[in-house]
Design a protein around this motif. Structure first.
Motif, PDB file in Angstrom:
ATOM      1  N   THR A  12     -30.637  -9.379  -0.965  1.00  0.00           N
ATOM      2  CA  THR A  12     -30.210  -8.359  -0.002  1.00  0.00           C
ATOM      3  C   THR A  12     -30.220  -8.902   1.417  1.00  0.00           C
ATOM      4  OG1 THR A  12     -31.001  -6.578  -1.419  1.00  0.00           O
ATOM      5  CG2 THR A  12     -30.733  -6.067   0.919  1.00  0.00           C
ATOM      6  N   LEU A  13     -31.296  -9.563   1.784  1.00  0.00           N
ATOM      7  CA  LEU A  13     -31.390 -10.118   3.143  1.00  0.00           C
ATOM      8  C   LEU A  13     -30.354 -11.218   3.370  1.00  0.00           C
ATOM      9  CD1 LEU A  13     -35.272 -10.226   3.413  1.00  0.00           C
ATOM     10  CD2 LEU A  13     -33.734  -8.706   4.669  1.00  0.00           C
ATOM     11  N   ARG A  14     -30.131 -12.056   2.351  1.00  0.00           N
ATOM     12  CA  ARG A  14     -29.132 -13.123   2.463  1.00  0.00           C
ATOM     13  C   ARG A  14     -27.742 -12.523   2.664  1.00  0.00           C
ATOM     14  NH1 ARG A  14     -25.643 -14.960  -1.122  1.00  0.00           N
ATOM     15  NH2 ARG A  14     -26.664 -14.078  -2.953  1.00  0.00           N
ATOM     16  N   GLU A  15     -27.427 -11.506   1.879  1.00  0.00           N
ATOM     17  CA  GLU A  15     -26.107 -10.891   1.980  1.00  0.00           C
ATOM     18  C   GLU A  15     -25.915 -10.156   3.299  1.00  0.00           C
ATOM     19  OE1 GLU A  15     -25.878  -8.668  -1.669  1.00  0.00           O
ATOM     20  OE2 GLU A  15     -25.070 -10.397  -2.763  1.00  0.00           O
ATOM     21  N   GLN A  23     -25.450 -21.807   1.728  1.00  0.00           N
ATOM     22  CA  GLN A  23     -25.747 -21.779   3.163  1.00  0.00           C
ATOM     23  C   GLN A  23     -27.228 -21.510   3.422  1.00  0.00           C
ATOM     24  OE1 GLN A  23     -22.810 -18.786   4.057  1.00  0.00           O
ATOM     25  NE2 GLN A  23     -21.479 -20.270   5.101  1.00  0.00           N
ATOM     26  N   LEU A  24     -27.797 -20.548   2.696  1.00  0.00           N
ATOM     27  CA  LEU A  24     -29.218 -20.266   2.845  1.00  0.00           C
ATOM     28  C   LEU A  24     -30.038 -21.480   2.431  1.00  0.00           C
ATOM     29  CD1 LEU A  24     -31.651 -18.460   3.391  1.00  0.00           C
ATOM     30  CD2 LEU A  24     -31.428 -17.599   1.049  1.00  0.00           C
ATOM     31  N   SER A  36     -30.772 -19.518  -6.328  1.00  0.00           N
ATOM     32  CA  SER A  36     -30.300 -18.739  -7.466  1.00  0.00           C
ATOM     33  C   SER A  36     -31.457 -18.350  -8.388  1.00  0.00           C
ATOM     34  CB  SER A  36     -29.263 -19.532  -8.259  1.00  0.00           C
ATOM     35  OG  SER A  36     -28.865 -18.824  -9.403  1.00  0.00           O
ATOM     36  N   LYS A  37     -32.345 -19.287  -8.657  1.00  0.00           N
ATOM     37  CA  LYS A  37     -33.505 -19.004  -9.513  1.00  0.00           C
ATOM     38  C   LYS A  37     -34.402 -17.948  -8.875  1.00  0.00           C
ATOM     39  CE  LYS A  37     -33.687 -23.477 -11.815  1.00  0.00           C
ATOM     40  NZ  LYS A  37     -34.480 -24.702 -11.994  1.00  0.00           N
ATOM     41  N   TRP A  38     -34.602 -18.034  -7.574  1.00  0.00           N
ATOM     42  CA  TRP A  38     -35.415 -17.029  -6.883  1.00  0.00           C
ATOM     43  C   TRP A  38     -34.794 -15.644  -7.046  1.00  0.00           C
ATOM     44  CZ3 TRP A  38     -35.877 -19.989  -1.615  1.00  0.00           C
ATOM     45  CH2 TRP A  38     -36.805 -21.019  -1.739  1.00  0.00           C
ATOM     46  N   GLU A  39     -33.485 -15.575  -6.851  1.00  0.00           N
ATOM     47  CA  GLU A  39     -32.812 -14.276  -6.878  1.00  0.00           C
ATOM     48  C   GLU A  39     -32.762 -13.676  -8.284  1.00  0.00           C
ATOM     49  OE1 GLU A  39     -29.952 -14.887  -2.971  1.00  0.00           O
ATOM     50  OE2 GLU A  39     -29.012 -14.544  -4.908  1.00  0.00           O
TER      51      GLU A  39
END
Length: 45
Positions: A12-15, A23-24, A36-39
């Motif tokens: 959510t914060l990244r988006e 980029q993050l 990706s694994k974190w999300e």
């Protein structure tokens, strides 16, 4: 801490910042696969 909630918060914060996973990842010096694994909460330990 619940991994699902944490992953959802990261996404959510990244988006909100209009950042891709890549980029993050570049900004915090990790791979996009790590983000990706974190999300998703997927980990192969």
């Amino acid at each position: 801490m619940d991994n699902y909630v944490t992953g959802a918060a990261i996404r959510t914060l990244r988006e909100k910042q209009h950042l891709t996973q890549l980029q993050l990842a570049e900004q915090i010096s990790v791979s996009d696969k790590t983000v990706s694994k974190w999300e998703t909460g997927v980990s192969h330990s």
